[in-house]
Motif scaffolding. Structure first.
Motif, mmCIF file in Angstrom:
data_model
loop_
_atom_site.group_PDB
_atom_site.id
_atom_site.type_symbol
_atom_site.label_atom_id
_atom_site.label_comp_id
_atom_site.label_asym_id
_atom_site.label_seq_id
_atom_site.Cartn_x
_atom_site.Cartn_y
_atom_site.Cartn_z
ATOM 1 N N TYR A 97 6.064 -15.234 -1.512
ATOM 2 C CA TYR A 97 5.931 -13.821 -2.086
ATOM 3 C C TYR A 97 7.355 -13.337 -1.890
ATOM 4 C CZ TYR A 97 5.586 -12.711 2.960
ATOM 5 O OH TYR A 97 5.963 -12.474 4.228
ATOM 6 N N VAL A 98 7.577 -12.189 -2.434
ATOM 7 C CA VAL A 98 8.891 -11.621 -2.497
ATOM 8 C C VAL A 98 8.413 -9.935 -2.168
ATOM 9 C CG1 VAL A 98 10.210 -13.017 -3.894
ATOM 10 C CG2 VAL A 98 8.873 -10.938 -4.921
ATOM 11 N N LEU A 99 9.042 -9.308 -1.406
ATOM 12 C CA LEU A 99 8.892 -7.933 -1.208
ATOM 13 C C LEU A 99 10.032 -7.039 -1.651
ATOM 14 C CD1 LEU A 99 7.614 -7.542 2.444
ATOM 15 C CD2 LEU A 99 6.341 -7.631 0.441
ATOM 16 N N ARG A 100 9.672 -6.057 -2.424
ATOM 17 C CA ARG A 100 10.923 -5.096 -2.766
ATOM 18 C C ARG A 100 10.479 -3.776 -2.661
ATOM 19 N NH1 ARG A 100 13.489 -5.041 -8.778
ATOM 20 N NH2 ARG A 100 14.000 -7.301 -8.300
ATOM 21 N N GLY A 101 10.744 -2.818 -1.561
ATOM 22 C CA GLY A 101 10.206 -1.589 -1.205
ATOM 23 C C GLY A 101 8.668 -1.384 -1.135
ATOM 24 N N GLY A 102 8.202 -0.780 -1.991
ATOM 25 C CA GLY A 102 6.572 -0.732 -1.868
ATOM 26 C C GLY A 102 6.015 -1.629 -2.788
ATOM 27 N N ALA A 103 6.587 -2.504 -3.260
ATOM 28 C CA ALA A 103 6.105 -3.505 -4.315
ATOM 29 C C ALA A 103 6.064 -4.969 -3.690
ATOM 30 C CB ALA A 103 6.743 -3.500 -5.620
ATOM 31 N N LEU A 104 5.119 -5.943 -4.341
ATOM 32 C CA LEU A 104 4.845 -7.317 -3.646
ATOM 33 C C LEU A 104 4.471 -8.074 -5.088
ATOM 34 C CD1 LEU A 104 3.195 -8.562 -0.543
ATOM 35 C CD2 LEU A 104 2.338 -9.247 -2.915
ATOM 36 N N ALA B 260 1.592 -8.768 2.994
ATOM 37 C CA ALA B 260 2.313 -9.910 3.553
ATOM 38 C C ALA B 260 1.948 -10.610 4.656
ATOM 39 C CB ALA B 260 3.581 -9.477 3.534
ATOM 40 N N GLU B 261 1.214 -9.801 5.747
ATOM 41 C CA GLU B 261 0.540 -10.405 7.016
ATOM 42 C C GLU B 261 -0.585 -11.215 6.649
ATOM 43 O OE1 GLU B 261 -1.189 -8.748 11.125
ATOM 44 O OE2 GLU B 261 -0.621 -7.336 9.790
#
Length: 429
Positions: free
Chosen positions: A58-65, A33-34
């Motif tokens: 982008y979307v983040l969910r836990g350990g997924a992107l 993400a950075e």
């Protein structure tokens, strides 16, 4: 003297930094993400309404992107070009009651995640990293990146049979790491982590913690033609996917380029952040509908979509060449591999091969073919899951490595950049 080996030092250096910064899936997606933020992508929340404007998201969910770029010219029915990968690696993960020990040793109770080469975790300096869930509902990443734990091997003097019979490890009894001396105290490990993270006592109410080797990635070989490092399976593909997506977004591609980096591939992908969950399909559908599309547009977009499932594969091993198919011997630094299995352990078929071959040709990248020895079982990836769940044409590819599922794996220095170049050409169409 032979010619010194040549490779893209900048890309390989950045991969090594990415591996070091990503000791857990949660750190991996934060690192990705950075990089996306620096390239102009912006994070969107799944709970918010999405708009149909162009640009990178982008979307983040836990350990997924999941990240994607919508060109200005994109129509609601514009197909996607997807690079799929996974963020998790086999390791030792902390149990709900972590404090244990015996005979004056303080230990951490761990569970085996995925299918690690267990012997590679013995007598190795280990750190501890992952995600802390706090009383107020928030989360905090933690990374103790120094020698903290160790799984000590039994001295040969106390087990002479190991020479004749080989090393045999009981997963419950022999893999609990030590981290100190003294009496076992309940809550000790979490208190230590709260203090390390600058939290108050009692702030942490849940955790997802795992061990990692603190030895950084390094060049290896006379001419630095190899890289040794942790979690190449499969952060090598995640890193290449991020690099390819940001490069593809710099133009105006005819497709919508997507990176889907899932968690839990190593234990079957069946989770809300795994490839067998709804995350990718939900993002793609919402992208179509946010641009004013209908169900018909969604069907048209999916029908024209292609996914490259990128995961590491097996290079021919010089000490065990008989374990490989006799006519398919992928070599390190020979370019990415195309994985084929007619029993659908990989999703590649002839039309998928043509798509990948065209991308490699445009990029000027050589590629190799991989199939398993008929006498041995074949592994699998997110490829068949993605194809079956979403009805998307999927091709399985990757980089050939040695020591897969070890705490430290080995690849060629050329291959990461060759893979990224092929992925750029694929995403750009």
């Amino acid at each position: 003297m032979s010619e010194p080996h040549r490779f893209d030092r900048g890309h390989t250096d950045d991969l090594m930094s990415f591996l070091t910064a990503s000791p857990s899936p949660y750190h991996a997606v934060a690192s990705a993400a950075e990089r996306l933020e620096k390239a102009g992508f912006r994070q969107v929340a799944e709970t918010d309404a999405w708009d149909g404007t162009s640009g990178g998201r982008y979307v983040l969910r836990g350990g997924a992107l999941v990240a994607w770029y919508v060109p200005e010219s994109a129509a609601p029915h514009t197909p996607f070009r997807i690079v799929g990968a996974h963020t998790d690696s086999p390791n030792l993960r902390v149990k709900p009651l972590p404090d244990t020990g015996a005979h004056g040793w303080r230990q951490v109770a761990v569970e085996i995640y995925g299918g690690p080469l267990l012997n590679s975790w013995l007598d190795r300096d280990l750190g501890l990293a992952g995600r802390l869930s706090l009383r107020d509902g928030s989360t905090r990443l933690v990374n103790i990146d120094r020698p903290l734990l160790r799984v000590p091997q039994l001295a040969i003097h106390l087990d002479r049979s190991v020479t004749a019979d080989g090393l045999k490890l009981d997963k419950q009894r022999h893999l609990q790491p030590i981290w100190g001396l003294g009496d076992v105290r309940e809550g000790d490990l979490i208190s230590f982590l709260e203090e390390s993270a600058g939290l108050a006592p009692g702030d942490v109410t849940g955790w997802d913690l795992m061990t990692h080797s603190v030895e950084p990635a390094a060049y290896l070989g006379r001419d630095n033609e190899l890289v040794a490092g942790p979690r190449m399976d499969n952060l090598l593909s995640v890193h290449a996917g991020v690099a390819a997506l940001t490069a593809a977004a710099a133009g105006e591609p005819p497709f919508i380029p997507v990176l889907a980096a899932f968690d839990h591939e190593e234990n079957g992908s069946q989770s809300d952040t795994g490839a067998d969950g709804p995350l990718l399909g939900g993002v793609l559908e919402r992208s179509v509908f946010a641009r004013g599309g209908s169900y018909e547009d969604r069907a048209r977009a999916f029908a024209g979509t292609v996914c490259l499932s990128s995961d590491t594969g097996h290079a021919v091993h010089p000490n065990y060449a008989e374990r490989h198919d006799p006519t398919h011997h992928p070599r390190v630094n020979g370019g990415p591999i195309l994985k084929v299995n007619v029993n659908n352990r990989y999703a590649t078929d002839g039309s998928g091969r043509a798509v990948f071959a065209a991308a490699c040709e445009r990029a000027g990248v050589p590629f190799q073919s991989f199939v398993s020895n008929n006498s041995m079982p074949c592994g699998t990836t997110i490829g068949p899951i993605t194809a079956a769940r979403h009805g998307i044409r999927t091709v399985d590819i990757g980089v050939a490595i040695l020591s897969m599922h070890s705490a430290r794996e080995l690849c060629g220095t050329d291959d990461p950049h060759l893979l990224a170049n092929a992925l750029v050409a694929f995403l750009r169409g």
